[in-house]
Write a protein that holds these residues in place. Sequence first.
Motif, mmCIF file in Angstrom:
data_model
loop_
_atom_site.group_PDB
_atom_site.id
_atom_site.type_symbol
_atom_site.label_atom_id
_atom_site.label_comp_id
_atom_site.label_asym_id
_atom_site.label_seq_id
_atom_site.Cartn_x
_atom_site.Cartn_y
_atom_site.Cartn_z
ATOM 1 N N TYR A 1 -2.980 5.907 -0.706
ATOM 2 C CA TYR A 1 -3.581 6.866 0.221
ATOM 3 C C TYR A 1 -2.926 8.226 0.017
ATOM 4 C CZ TYR A 1 -5.848 2.987 2.570
ATOM 5 O OH TYR A 1 -6.634 1.891 2.846
ATOM 6 N N TYR B 1 0.130 -0.812 -7.043
ATOM 7 C CA TYR B 1 -0.087 -0.806 -5.600
ATOM 8 C C TYR B 1 -1.465 -1.363 -5.258
ATOM 9 C CZ TYR B 1 3.787 2.273 -6.433
ATOM 10 O OH TYR B 1 4.981 2.779 -6.891
ATOM 11 N N ASN C 1 -8.510 2.399 -6.717
ATOM 12 C CA ASN C 1 -7.837 1.909 -5.507
ATOM 13 C C ASN C 1 -7.161 3.037 -4.737
ATOM 14 O OD1 ASN C 1 -5.821 2.330 -7.426
ATOM 15 N ND2 ASN C 1 -4.576 0.609 -6.758
ATOM 16 N N ILE D 1 -6.882 1.633 7.796
ATOM 17 C CA ILE D 1 -6.693 1.180 6.419
ATOM 18 C C ILE D 1 -7.098 -0.274 6.212
ATOM 19 C CG2 ILE D 1 -4.870 2.871 6.035
ATOM 20 C CD1 ILE D 1 -2.849 0.590 6.171
ATOM 21 N N GLU E 1 -3.299 -0.462 -2.720
ATOM 22 C CA GLU E 1 -4.081 0.738 -2.452
ATOM 23 C C GLU E 1 -3.136 1.933 -2.409
ATOM 24 O OE1 GLU E 1 -7.908 -0.468 0.272
ATOM 25 O OE2 GLU E 1 -5.972 -0.284 1.297
ATOM 26 N N ARG F 1 0.855 -1.175 0.000
ATOM 27 C CA ARG F 1 0.000 0.000 0.000
ATOM 28 C C ARG F 1 0.895 1.231 0.000
ATOM 29 N NH1 ARG F 1 -3.830 -2.611 4.676
ATOM 30 N NH2 ARG F 1 -1.747 -2.792 5.602
#
Length: 243
Positions: free
Chosen positions: A181, A177, A200, A219, A179, A124
């Motif tokens: 952020y 990836y 994502n 997360i 996810e 992530r």
Amino acid sequence: MRTLAVGDIHGGLRGLVQVVERANVSSDDTLIFLGDYVDGWSEAAQVIQYLIELSKTNTCVFIKGNHDIWCEQWLAYGTVNDVWFKNGGKETIESYDGFSKDQKLMHLDFFEGMPLYHIDSENRLFLHAGFTSMHGVERELHKENFYFDRTLWEMALTLDQRIEKNSKLYPNRLKHYAEIYIGHTPTINFGKDQPMHAANVWNVDTGATFTGKLSAIDIDTKEIFQSDKVMDLYPDEKGRNKK
């Protein structure tokens, strides 16, 4: 043990304290902050001091945002960027009244140690704004994209949600990836007061510097924790933040 991603704080210490309390943060929790700790409300220096102390009890990752770079330049060289000064820098400079030279040097070390992105063991990605390389962050040619780019979020927003990740139509930028952020682009710009999810990508900047709240997200479970509207926590402060 939880991992919480925390959005843009922008000098709103009171909002940060509320989020930490409402999330019932313990020393077992990992906190990943997505940048822009300063510029906006009146307690920028106090936010940095709070985060330094928090890092002594918790595993923390502090991603560097564009406002943090401007503040770092001021602490290091006395440089006052005109854009920065008009967009929260004035309030940040004033927040350092009463801080000693040693304290400012400690804060400078804190800023200088911040990474531009972080990739965890589950692949992530965490960064302030975005990136443009189809090959991923390691191949990004223009490092300023990590703290200025908005095209990653724009692409995620406009992507047809029916397109699956293994499809040839799915953007290569996003495939690297599990996810992603980010902060940087307030969700209140899109009429949302909570973190937004597109493709994502999770956008955790909920506009604390303007009329929004400060947010954190677990997360793994996607549970969201929020402060009050930060402007309501600083009722005596006027200026760009009230627009």
